[in-house]
Design a protein around this motif. Structure first.
Motif, PDB file in Angstrom:
ATOM      1  N   ALA A   1       0.892  -1.297   0.095  1.00  0.00           N
ATOM      2  CA  ALA A   1       0.028   0.083   0.071  1.00  0.00           C
ATOM      3  C   ALA A   1       0.904   1.336   0.011  1.00  0.00           C
ATOM      4  CB  ALA A   1      -0.777  -0.094   1.229  1.00  0.00           C
ATOM      5  N   GLN A   2       0.531   2.287  -0.712  1.00  0.00           N
ATOM      6  CA  GLN A   2       1.497   3.433  -1.030  1.00  0.00           C
ATOM      7  C   GLN A   2       1.047   4.693  -0.292  1.00  0.00           C
ATOM      8  OE1 GLN A   2       4.327   3.191  -2.846  1.00  0.00           O
ATOM      9  NE2 GLN A   2       3.806   1.129  -2.931  1.00  0.00           N
ATOM     10  N   ASP A   3      -0.406   4.767  -0.098  1.00  0.00           N
ATOM     11  CA  ASP A   3      -0.887   6.038   0.658  1.00  0.00           C
ATOM     12  C   ASP A   3      -1.994   5.943   1.494  1.00  0.00           C
ATOM     13  OD1 ASP A   3      -3.138   5.726  -1.025  1.00  0.00           O
ATOM     14  OD2 ASP A   3      -2.056   7.236  -2.606  1.00  0.00           O
ATOM     15  N   SER A   4      -2.405   7.022   2.394  1.00  0.00           N
ATOM     16  CA  SER A   4      -3.454   6.799   3.166  1.00  0.00           C
ATOM     17  C   SER A   4      -4.904   6.067   2.497  1.00  0.00           C
ATOM     18  CB  SER A   4      -3.868   8.112   3.805  1.00  0.00           C
ATOM     19  OG  SER A   4      -2.760   8.516   4.472  1.00  0.00           O
ATOM     20  N   VAL A   5      -5.329   6.707   1.378  1.00  0.00           N
ATOM     21  CA  VAL A   5      -6.548   6.312   0.624  1.00  0.00           C
ATOM     22  C   VAL A   5      -6.418   4.706   0.424  1.00  0.00           C
ATOM     23  CG1 VAL A   5      -7.763   6.425  -1.541  1.00  0.00           C
ATOM     24  CG2 VAL A   5      -6.926   8.575  -0.383  1.00  0.00           C
ATOM     25  N   GLU A   6      -5.332   4.240  -0.182  1.00  0.00           N
ATOM     26  CA  GLU A   6      -5.038   2.881  -0.474  1.00  0.00           C
ATOM     27  C   GLU A   6      -5.169   2.009   0.948  1.00  0.00           C
ATOM     28  OE1 GLU A   6      -2.289   0.009  -3.204  1.00  0.00           O
ATOM     29  OE2 GLU A   6      -1.725   2.151  -2.745  1.00  0.00           O
ATOM     30  N   ILE A   7      -4.405   2.663   1.993  1.00  0.00           N
ATOM     31  CA  ILE A   7      -4.501   1.834   3.116  1.00  0.00           C
ATOM     32  C   ILE A   7      -6.151   1.780   3.746  1.00  0.00           C
ATOM     33  CG2 ILE A   7      -4.070   1.962   5.413  1.00  0.00           C
ATOM     34  CD1 ILE A   7      -1.290   3.164   4.767  1.00  0.00           C
ATOM     35  N   PHE A   8      -6.626   2.798   3.852  1.00  0.00           N
ATOM     36  CA  PHE A   8      -8.045   2.810   4.110  1.00  0.00           C
ATOM     37  C   PHE A   8      -9.008   1.790   3.226  1.00  0.00           C
ATOM     38  CE2 PHE A   8      -7.350   7.342   5.821  1.00  0.00           C
ATOM     39  CZ  PHE A   8      -7.412   6.997   7.104  1.00  0.00           C
ATOM     40  N   ASN A   9      -8.977   1.936   1.951  1.00  0.00           N
ATOM     41  CA  ASN A   9      -9.616   0.968   0.957  1.00  0.00           C
ATOM     42  C   ASN A   9      -9.365  -0.427   1.349  1.00  0.00           C
ATOM     43  OD1 ASN A   9     -11.517   2.828  -0.414  1.00  0.00           O
ATOM     44  ND2 ASN A   9      -9.600   3.565  -1.513  1.00  0.00           N
ATOM     45  N   ARG A  10      -8.179  -0.681   1.466  1.00  0.00           N
ATOM     46  CA  ARG A  10      -7.760  -1.976   1.755  1.00  0.00           C
ATOM     47  C   ARG A  10      -8.287  -2.709   3.066  1.00  0.00           C
ATOM     48  NH1 ARG A  10      -1.971  -3.778  -0.521  1.00  0.00           N
ATOM     49  NH2 ARG A  10      -1.909  -2.669  -2.648  1.00  0.00           N
ATOM     50  N   LEU A  11      -8.701  -1.551   3.939  1.00  0.00           N
ATOM     51  CA  LEU A  11      -9.066  -2.236   5.299  1.00  0.00           C
ATOM     52  C   LEU A  11     -10.655  -2.323   5.422  1.00  0.00           C
ATOM     53  CD1 LEU A  11      -6.439  -0.443   7.668  1.00  0.00           C
ATOM     54  CD2 LEU A  11      -6.827  -2.752   7.132  1.00  0.00           C
TER      55      LEU A  11
ATOM     56  N   GLU B   1      -9.901  17.012  -5.097  1.00  0.00           N
ATOM     57  CA  GLU B   1      -8.785  17.713  -5.968  1.00  0.00           C
ATOM     58  C   GLU B   1      -7.829  18.393  -4.765  1.00  0.00           C
ATOM     59  OE1 GLU B   1     -10.657  20.296  -8.305  1.00  0.00           O
ATOM     60  OE2 GLU B   1     -11.587  18.896  -9.759  1.00  0.00           O
ATOM     61  N   GLU B   2      -8.125  18.598  -3.605  1.00  0.00           N
ATOM     62  CA  GLU B   2      -7.198  19.268  -2.841  1.00  0.00           C
ATOM     63  C   GLU B   2      -6.752  18.225  -1.935  1.00  0.00           C
ATOM     64  OE1 GLU B   2      -9.285  22.086  -0.681  1.00  0.00           O
ATOM     65  OE2 GLU B   2      -9.501  23.531  -2.269  1.00  0.00           O
ATOM     66  N   GLY B   3      -6.843  16.938  -2.195  1.00  0.00           N
ATOM     67  CA  GLY B   3      -6.123  15.776  -1.359  1.00  0.00           C
ATOM     68  C   GLY B   3      -6.942  15.428  -0.139  1.00  0.00           C
ATOM     69  N   LYS B   4      -8.174  16.124   0.002  1.00  0.00           N
ATOM     70  CA  LYS B   4      -8.912  15.906   1.418  1.00  0.00           C
ATOM     71  C   LYS B   4      -9.725  14.657   1.005  1.00  0.00           C
ATOM     72  CE  LYS B   4      -7.467  19.839   3.083  1.00  0.00           C
ATOM     73  NZ  LYS B   4      -6.443  19.765   4.168  1.00  0.00           N
ATOM     74  N   ILE B   5      -9.629  13.915   2.143  1.00  0.00           N
ATOM     75  CA  ILE B   5     -10.322  12.547   2.173  1.00  0.00           C
ATOM     76  C   ILE B   5     -11.780  12.244   3.036  1.00  0.00           C
ATOM     77  CG2 ILE B   5      -9.932  10.235   3.071  1.00  0.00           C
ATOM     78  CD1 ILE B   5      -6.792  10.732   2.770  1.00  0.00           C
ATOM     79  N   THR B   6     -12.416  11.719   2.158  1.00  0.00           N
ATOM     80  CA  THR B   6     -13.735  11.485   3.019  1.00  0.00           C
ATOM     81  C   THR B   6     -13.646   9.902   3.184  1.00  0.00           C
ATOM     82  OG1 THR B   6     -15.063  13.170   1.886  1.00  0.00           O
ATOM     83  CG2 THR B   6     -16.316  11.279   2.610  1.00  0.00           C
ATOM     84  N   LEU B   7     -14.094   9.450   4.253  1.00  0.00           N
ATOM     85  CA  LEU B   7     -14.019   8.020   4.632  1.00  0.00           C
ATOM     86  C   LEU B   7     -15.504   7.471   4.804  1.00  0.00           C
ATOM     87  CD1 LEU B   7     -11.318   7.634   7.396  1.00  0.00           C
ATOM     88  CD2 LEU B   7     -11.276   7.084   4.977  1.00  0.00           C
ATOM     89  N   SER B   8     -15.786   6.068   4.564  1.00  0.00           N
ATOM     90  CA  SER B   8     -17.389   5.723   5.041  1.00  0.00           C
ATOM     91  C   SER B   8     -17.325   5.511   6.420  1.00  0.00           C
ATOM     92  CB  SER B   8     -17.365   4.249   4.431  1.00  0.00           C
ATOM     93  OG  SER B   8     -16.323   3.096   4.821  1.00  0.00           O
ATOM     94  N   HIS B   9     -16.444   5.184   7.252  1.00  0.00           N
ATOM     95  CA  HIS B   9     -16.331   5.017   8.577  1.00  0.00           C
ATOM     96  C   HIS B   9     -14.627   5.189   9.262  1.00  0.00           C
ATOM     97  CE1 HIS B   9     -16.098   0.911   7.023  1.00  0.00           C
ATOM     98  NE2 HIS B   9     -15.343   0.646   8.467  1.00  0.00           N
ATOM     99  N   TYR B  10     -14.460   4.668  10.362  1.00  0.00           N
ATOM    100  CA  TYR B  10     -13.195   4.845  10.859  1.00  0.00           C
ATOM    101  C   TYR B  10     -13.112   3.913  12.375  1.00  0.00           C
ATOM    102  CZ  TYR B  10      -8.637   5.882  12.528  1.00  0.00           C
ATOM    103  OH  TYR B  10      -7.195   6.014  12.760  1.00  0.00           O
TER     104      TYR B  10
ATOM    105  N   MET C   1     -12.468   0.737   4.877  1.00  0.00           N
ATOM    106  CA  MET C   1     -12.935   1.972   5.243  1.00  0.00           C
ATOM    107  C   MET C   1     -13.000   2.787   3.699  1.00  0.00           C
ATOM    108  SD  MET C   1     -10.708   2.657   8.565  1.00  0.00           S
ATOM    109  CE  MET C   1     -10.132   1.034   9.427  1.00  0.00           C
ATOM    110  N   GLU C   2     -14.196   2.666   3.082  1.00  0.00           N
ATOM    111  CA  GLU C   2     -14.045   3.271   1.667  1.00  0.00           C
ATOM    112  C   GLU C   2     -13.660   4.741   1.571  1.00  0.00           C
ATOM    113  OE1 GLU C   2     -17.857   2.756   0.080  1.00  0.00           O
ATOM    114  OE2 GLU C   2     -17.979   0.674   0.343  1.00  0.00           O
ATOM    115  N   ALA C   3     -12.672   5.375   0.965  1.00  0.00           N
ATOM    116  CA  ALA C   3     -12.143   6.417   1.031  1.00  0.00           C
ATOM    117  C   ALA C   3     -11.716   7.277  -0.339  1.00  0.00           C
ATOM    118  CB  ALA C   3     -10.638   6.391   1.533  1.00  0.00           C
ATOM    119  N   GLU C   4     -12.261   8.363  -0.482  1.00  0.00           N
ATOM    120  CA  GLU C   4     -12.111   8.989  -1.762  1.00  0.00           C
ATOM    121  C   GLU C   4     -11.390  10.303  -1.177  1.00  0.00           C
ATOM    122  OE1 GLU C   4     -15.842   9.830  -3.157  1.00  0.00           O
ATOM    123  OE2 GLU C   4     -16.404   7.791  -3.649  1.00  0.00           O
ATOM    124  N   ALA C   5     -10.459  10.935  -2.207  1.00  0.00           N
ATOM    125  CA  ALA C   5      -9.822  12.313  -2.055  1.00  0.00           C
ATOM    126  C   ALA C   5     -10.194  13.093  -3.032  1.00  0.00           C
ATOM    127  CB  ALA C   5      -8.284  12.122  -2.122  1.00  0.00           C
TER     128      ALA C   5
END
Length: 272
Positions: A63-73, A81-90, A75-79
């Motif tokens: 896994a290379q970055d936060s978004v990829e880490i979240f998605n693999r676990l 244009e500014e790189g701000k992340i929205t998660l399904s849960h935490y 926790m659906e993650a989307e970033a």
């Protein structure tokens, strides 16, 4: 015969009861069983932790970055244009495994998370602040954590479970969609809080100001704080509790039980 003493013949002094011959063996047997159970539980917990750790490591391999880490676990993650992340849960990556166990810097992992759509469970976190977070759609749980500040948090859609934490700074929090439990924290002020759609519990905090508060659907508990009922000018659906309920006196006049005076007089006649 001495005064105050009576000589009674053939009376033997009471013997001390002898312990059951198997009592000590029984105690030792019980302790052995307890020790064995504790050892077995510890071994099983260790095996479970190791197995779970292996599973999480396998999921995150490469896994290379936060978004990829979240998605693999999961926790659906989307970033954006500014790189701000929205998660399904935490939550932490496993029942027994934390991000710290994985060697992941949780502060860096969360530094760009601006929204969590569902529940945000910070149990077992290593974080001391979550200052990027602006909105939680579900329940927020920081109870028994070391989190001190959430500087940009504006909205909690569900329960705010913050009691018995180190939280002391929520300068932008405006609304809580359900109960707000903040007792036994270090919160001194809630400058932006406008509405709580449940009980607001601030007992045992140094809270002194809630200047923006407009509505609380349930009770407001400010027992053992720097505020009194007179400081609460908001619309409150329940009660404002600023001191412990007094012990009610025992009533000897039962007239308070009825509004109908005829029935009261009848009851008094029966009790003459």
């Amino acid at each position: 015969m001495e005064i105050g003493k009576v000589n009674v013949p053939n009376v033997q002094p009471a013997k001390e009861a002898e312990p059951h011959q198997y009592y000590s063996q029984m105690l030792k047997y019980d302790q052995d069983i307890i020790d064995q159970n504790v050892k077995y539980a510890a071994e099983q917990n260790k095996k479970q932790h190791e197995a779970e750790l292996d599973g999480v490591q396998a999921k995150l391999k490469g896994a290379q970055d936060s978004v990829e880490i979240f998605n693999r676990l999961g926790m659906e993650a989307e970033a954006d244009e500014e790189g701000k992340i929205t998660l399904s849960h935490y939550n932490q990556p496993g029942k027994t495994v934390t991000f710290a166990d994985m060697g992941i810097d949780e502060a860096k992992l969360m530094e760009n998370v601006k929204e969590i759509k569902g529940n945000a469970n910070f149990a077992r976190t290593s974080l001391t602040s979550v200052d990027s977070l602006q909105k939680v759609g579900g329940k927020l749980d920081v109870m028994h954590t070391k989190i001190k500040s959430m500087k940009n948090l504006e909205e909690i859609g569900g329960i705010a479970q913050m009691n018995n934490s180190l939280i002391e700074e929520l300068p932008k929090l405006k609304t809580v969609g359900a109960m707000a439990s903040m007792s036994s924290t270090k919160i001194k002020e809630l400058p932006a809080l406008e509405e709580v759609n449940g009980n607001l519990d601030l007992q045992n905090t140094p809270i002194e100001k809630m200047p923006a508060l407009k509505k609380v659907k349930g009770d407001v508990n400010i027992i053992n704080t720097g505020m009194t009922k007179e400081d609460i000018t908001a619309e409150v659906g329940g009660k404002v509790k600023d001191k412990k309920d007094p012990v009610l006196p025992i009533k000897t006049d039962y007239s308070y039980l009825w509004d109908n005076s005829d029935r009261v007089e009848h009851f008094k006649e029966l009790n003459k």
